[in-house]
Design an enzyme around this catalytic site. Structure first.
Site, PDB file in Angstrom:
ATOM      1  N   HIS A   1      -4.114  -6.315  -4.783  1.00  0.00           N
ATOM      2  CA  HIS A   1      -5.492  -6.019  -5.154  1.00  0.00           C
ATOM      3  C   HIS A   1      -6.027  -6.940  -6.240  1.00  0.00           C
ATOM      4  CE1 HIS A   1      -3.498  -2.269  -3.739  1.00  0.00           C
ATOM      5  NE2 HIS A   1      -4.575  -2.244  -2.971  1.00  0.00           N
TER       6      HIS A   1
ATOM      7  N   ASP B   1      -2.453  -6.541  -8.918  1.00  0.00           N
ATOM      8  CA  ASP B   1      -1.103  -6.222  -8.474  1.00  0.00           C
ATOM      9  C   ASP B   1      -0.800  -7.016  -7.207  1.00  0.00           C
ATOM     10  OD1 ASP B   1      -2.363  -4.880  -6.378  1.00  0.00           O
ATOM     11  OD2 ASP B   1      -1.968  -2.875  -7.162  1.00  0.00           O
TER      12      ASP B   1
ATOM     13  N   SER C   1      -7.223   0.810   0.286  1.00  0.00           N
ATOM     14  CA  SER C   1      -6.978   0.839  -1.152  1.00  0.00           C
ATOM     15  C   SER C   1      -7.845  -0.129  -1.932  1.00  0.00           C
ATOM     16  CB  SER C   1      -5.502   0.533  -1.437  1.00  0.00           C
ATOM     17  OG  SER C   1      -5.143  -0.741  -0.940  1.00  0.00           O
TER      18      SER C   1
END
Length: 287
Positions: free
Chosen positions: A251, A248, A39
């Site tokens: 990340h 977040d 991600s």
């Protein structure tokens, strides 16, 4: 569903694998850029998959050019986007995108997928040389114990978790050794190790020196350090993303990603071994 700490640990071991160049001698016309990872570098593949690991709803993408979510786990651009920007190239498209056809294929493609684990693609990465890859950047783990998710679960005083930090400290030097051995076997500096731990730890340890107000609290989230779950429309959202190192629970913000890419482009051998990306581009241009 948010990535669990154990899944995050395995996923970020090889965060990004960038491949520059093709089977022929590298040149501006022949260069292509391929991305593999999780991600941290996914630019929308999970939008096309039946998974809950998605970043396709606001406020993801709030600071992107469109101000809309694109599948990137970021407030704006992520590391591959910024590398493409530095290369003067178009951003690579997700390999599942229906737009990836024709001349778009010449730019490269992004194969990253949020939630992927290292065991799913180990081996494939190192067979890329046989497929024509001539410049491969492999990143080690970042400061795993310092992300807001781990602070929320493990920290009582805001300090990074020592166990996860130690795990990264054990893994990363061995990765460098493996890549060095591969280069010796090939007889060329094809594989480049990127010290993601050092790149990220600089601003994590001293956020004010980089213009951040905090490197502990995520801009978007909930719970302690905004580190529980991923970012949703119901989450706390900071008004100025440039003052936060983390977007977040897991990340970095776009601004933090730009600091990392600066190290990739011009960093010393402490960060990019045996050479940085600017040196690679200069060498390839001279061929």
């Amino acid at each position: 569903m948010a990535e669990t700490p154990s899944a995050f640990f395995s996923a970020v071991v090889v965060t990004i694998l960038a491949v520059l160049g093709g089977c022929s001698a590298p040149s501006e016309a022949a260069r292509a850029f391929f991305v593999f990872g999780d991600s941290l570098v996914d630019n929308g593949n999970n939008n096309y998959l039946a998974t809950t690991a998605r970043a396709d709803a606001p406020p993801y993408g709030i600071d992107s050019p469109s101000h809309r979510p694109s599948g990137r786990f970021s407030n704006g651009r992520n590391i591959p986007d910024i590398i493409s920007e530095q290369l003067g190239a178009e951003t690579t498209l997700p390999y599942l995108s229906p737009e990836l056809r024709g001349e778009k294929l010449l730019v490269g493609a992004n194969f990253a997928s949020a939630g992927i684990g290292i065991l799913n693609d180990t081996g494939i990465q190192f067979r890329l040389y046989e497929l024509g890859a001539r410049r491969v950047i492999v990143t080690g783990t970042g400061p795993l114990g310092c992300v807001p998710a781990e602070l929320a679960l493990r920290s009582r005083n805001g300090q990074c978790d020592s166990e996860l930090q130690r795990a990264a400290g054990l893994f990363n030097p061995q990765l460098v050794q493996i890549l060095t051995a591969l280069n010796r076997k090939i007889g060329s500096d094809v594989f480049v190790s990127a010290n993601a731990f050092g790149m990220h730890m600089n601003y994590v340890a001293n956020p004010q020196a980089f213009g951040f107000a905090t490197s502990k609290i995520a801009c978007c989230g909930q719970g302690p350090y905004n580190g529980i779950g991923l970012c949703t429309a119901a989450s706390n959202l900071c008004p100025d993303r440039d003052t936060y190192a983390f977007w977040d629970a897991f990340h970095p913000t776009e601004r933090a990603c730009r600091i990392v890419v600066n190290h990739m482009m011009t960093g010393s051998s402490e960060y990019m071994n045996p050479m940085n990306l600017s040196t690679i581009l200069s060498m390839d241009a001279a061929v």
